[in-house]
Design a protein around this motif. Structure first.
Motif, PDB file in Angstrom:
ATOM      1  N   ALA A  43       0.630  -1.230   0.208  1.00 36.21           N
ATOM      2  CA  ALA A  43      -0.144  -0.354  -0.290  1.00 36.21           C
ATOM      3  C   ALA A  43       0.497   1.538   0.197  1.00 36.21           C
ATOM      4  N   ALA A  44       1.887   0.700   1.029  1.00 37.84           N
ATOM      5  CA  ALA A  44       2.737   2.520   0.559  1.00 37.84           C
ATOM      6  C   ALA A  44       3.251   2.658  -0.864  1.00 37.84           C
ATOM      7  N   GLU A  45       3.596   1.334  -0.860  1.00 33.84           N
ATOM      8  CA  GLU A  45       4.870   1.273  -2.280  1.00 33.84           C
ATOM      9  C   GLU A  45       3.781   2.199  -3.621  1.00 33.84           C
ATOM     10  N   LEU A  46       2.138   1.866  -3.478  1.00 32.72           N
ATOM     11  CA  LEU A  46       1.572   2.303  -4.116  1.00 32.72           C
ATOM     12  C   LEU A  46       1.429   3.946  -4.545  1.00 32.72           C
ATOM     13  N   LEU A  47       1.760   3.790  -2.741  1.00 33.64           N
ATOM     14  CA  LEU A  47       1.370   5.727  -2.672  1.00 33.64           C
ATOM     15  C   LEU A  47       2.257   6.175  -4.004  1.00 33.64           C
ATOM     16  N   LYS A  48       3.326   5.768  -3.477  1.00 26.91           N
ATOM     17  CA  LYS A  48       4.815   6.618  -4.144  1.00 26.91           C
ATOM     18  C   LYS A  48       4.671   6.032  -5.927  1.00 26.91           C
ATOM     19  N   ALA A  49       4.205   5.263  -6.394  1.00 28.28           N
ATOM     20  CA  ALA A  49       4.641   4.501  -7.882  1.00 28.28           C
ATOM     21  C   ALA A  49       4.317   5.598  -9.534  1.00 28.28           C
ATOM     22  N   PRO A  50       5.246   5.344  -9.595  1.00 27.36           N
ATOM     23  CA  PRO A  50       4.466   6.292 -10.593  1.00 27.36           C
ATOM     24  C   PRO A  50       2.868   6.276 -11.259  1.00 27.36           C
ATOM     25  N   SER A  51       3.286   4.955 -11.714  1.00 29.13           N
ATOM     26  CA  SER A  51       2.146   4.986 -12.151  1.00 29.13           C
ATOM     27  C   SER A  51       0.954   4.015 -11.434  1.00 29.13           C
ATOM     28  N   ALA A  52       0.066   4.218 -11.134  1.00 33.33           N
ATOM     29  CA  ALA A  52      -0.721   3.479 -10.242  1.00 33.33           C
ATOM     30  C   ALA A  52      -1.397   2.376 -10.633  1.00 33.33           C
ATOM     31  N   ARG A  53      -2.088   2.251 -12.172  1.00 29.85           N
ATOM     32  CA  ARG A  53      -2.231   0.715 -12.724  1.00 29.85           C
ATOM     33  C   ARG A  53      -1.444   0.084 -12.980  1.00 29.85           C
ATOM     34  N   LYS A  54      -0.118   0.340 -13.812  1.00 33.94           N
ATOM     35  CA  LYS A  54       0.756  -0.391 -13.712  1.00 33.94           C
ATOM     36  C   LYS A  54       1.053  -1.011 -12.790  1.00 33.94           C
ATOM     37  N   PHE A  55       1.468  -0.470 -10.883  1.00 39.06           N
ATOM     38  CA  PHE A  55       1.454  -1.339 -10.304  1.00 39.06           C
ATOM     39  C   PHE A  55       0.413  -2.027  -9.516  1.00 39.06           C
ATOM     40  N   LEU A  56      -0.535  -1.337 -10.243  1.00 37.79           N
ATOM     41  CA  LEU A  56      -2.365  -2.847  -9.473  1.00 37.79           C
ATOM     42  C   LEU A  56      -2.048  -3.506 -10.156  1.00 37.79           C
ATOM     43  N   GLU A  57      -1.201  -3.595 -11.354  1.00 34.87           N
ATOM     44  CA  GLU A  57      -1.173  -4.754 -12.672  1.00 34.87           C
ATOM     45  C   GLU A  57       0.205  -5.467 -12.416  1.00 34.87           C
ATOM     46  N   GLN A  58       0.418  -4.887 -12.050  1.00 34.59           N
ATOM     47  CA  GLN A  58       2.032  -5.842 -11.640  1.00 34.59           C
ATOM     48  C   GLN A  58       2.502  -6.664 -10.230  1.00 34.59           C
ATOM     49  N   TYR A  59       1.376  -5.365  -8.915  1.00 38.15           N
ATOM     50  CA  TYR A  59       2.434  -6.206  -7.651  1.00 38.15           C
ATOM     51  C   TYR A  59       1.100  -6.041  -7.137  1.00 38.15           C
ATOM     52  N   VAL A  60      -0.369  -6.101  -7.088  1.00 32.82           N
ATOM     53  CA  VAL A  60      -1.357  -6.084  -6.598  1.00 32.82           C
ATOM     54  C   VAL A  60      -2.485  -7.362  -7.258  1.00 32.82           C
ATOM     55  N   LYS A  61      -3.277  -7.231  -9.084  1.00 32.11           N
ATOM     56  CA  LYS A  61      -4.607  -7.914  -9.067  1.00 32.11           C
ATOM     57  C   LYS A  61      -3.085  -9.508  -9.115  1.00 32.11           C
ATOM     58  N   PRO A  62      -2.553  -9.487 -10.051  1.00 32.40           N
ATOM     59  CA  PRO A  62      -1.899 -10.779  -9.942  1.00 32.40           C
ATOM     60  C   PRO A  62      -2.144 -11.976  -8.354  1.00 32.40           C
ATOM     61  N   HIS A  63      -1.526 -10.752  -7.660  1.00 37.13           N
ATOM     62  CA  HIS A  63      -1.317 -11.981  -5.737  1.00 37.13           C
ATOM     63  C   HIS A  63      -2.837 -12.075  -4.972  1.00 37.13           C
ATOM     64  N   HIS A  64      -3.415 -10.374  -5.015  1.00 39.02           N
ATOM     65  CA  HIS A  64      -4.736 -10.646  -4.406  1.00 39.02           C
ATOM     66  C   HIS A  64      -6.228 -11.085  -5.002  1.00 39.02           C
ATOM     67  N   HIS A  65      -6.484 -11.679  -3.648  1.00 42.35           N
ATOM     68  CA  HIS A  65      -8.184 -12.095  -4.047  1.00 42.35           C
ATOM     69  C   HIS A  65      -8.992 -10.688  -4.051  1.00 42.35           C
ATOM     70  N   ALA A  66      -9.924 -10.435  -5.732  1.00 46.01           N
ATOM     71  CA  ALA A  66     -10.258  -9.279  -5.581  1.00 46.01           C
ATOM     72  C   ALA A  66     -12.080  -9.653  -5.713  1.00 46.01           C
ATOM     73  N   SER A  67     -13.051  -8.863  -4.185  1.00 40.39           N
ATOM     74  CA  SER A  67     -14.082  -8.566  -5.101  1.00 40.39           C
ATOM     75  C   SER A  67     -14.772  -6.726  -4.775  1.00 40.39           C
ATOM     76  N   ARG A  68     -15.401  -6.821  -6.074  1.00 40.65           N
ATOM     77  CA  ARG A  68     -16.394  -5.590  -6.129  1.00 40.65           C
ATOM     78  C   ARG A  68     -16.442  -5.229  -4.603  1.00 40.65           C
ATOM     79  N   VAL A  69     -16.808  -3.977  -4.069  1.00 42.39           N
ATOM     80  CA  VAL A  69     -17.517  -3.032  -3.911  1.00 42.39           C
ATOM     81  C   VAL A  69     -17.963  -2.632  -4.083  1.00 42.39           C
ATOM     82  N   ARG A  70     -18.006  -2.023  -5.092  1.00 42.68           N
ATOM     83  CA  ARG A  70     -19.640  -0.574  -5.990  1.00 42.68           C
ATOM     84  C   ARG A  70     -19.089  -0.580  -7.180  1.00 42.68           C
TER      85      ARG A  70
END
Length: 70
Positions: A43-70
């Motif tokens: 979460a701390a690295e996401l805040l500093k990432a030059p590209s939030a989208r790329k960070f999410l695609e590389q470090y979050v989405k492939p490794h963590h279960h997701a559920s839609r909140v809204r």
């Protein structure tokens, strides 16, 4: 961590619950997705990432279960 706005065309911002390790990401279309089991340093690295989208695609989405909140 309270709501953090990010400078991105693809991501509005995110909230992070360190105790529960939940990352809630808000997108420009109004969608909100919750990623489970996200460590605090990610979460701390996401805040500093030059590209939030790329960070999410590389470090979050492939490794963590997701559920839609809204």
């Amino acid at each position: 961590m309270p709501f953090q706005e990010v400078q991105s065309a693809s991501v509005v911002g995110f909230d992070y619950d360190e105790e529960r390790k939940l990352l809630d990401v808000m997108f420009p279309d109004g969608a909100e997705w919750r990623y489970h089991g996200v460590e605090p340093h990610i979460a701390a690295e996401l805040l500093k990432a030059p590209s939030a989208r790329k960070f999410l695609e590389q470090y979050v989405k492939p490794h963590h279960h997701a559920s839609r909140v809204r």
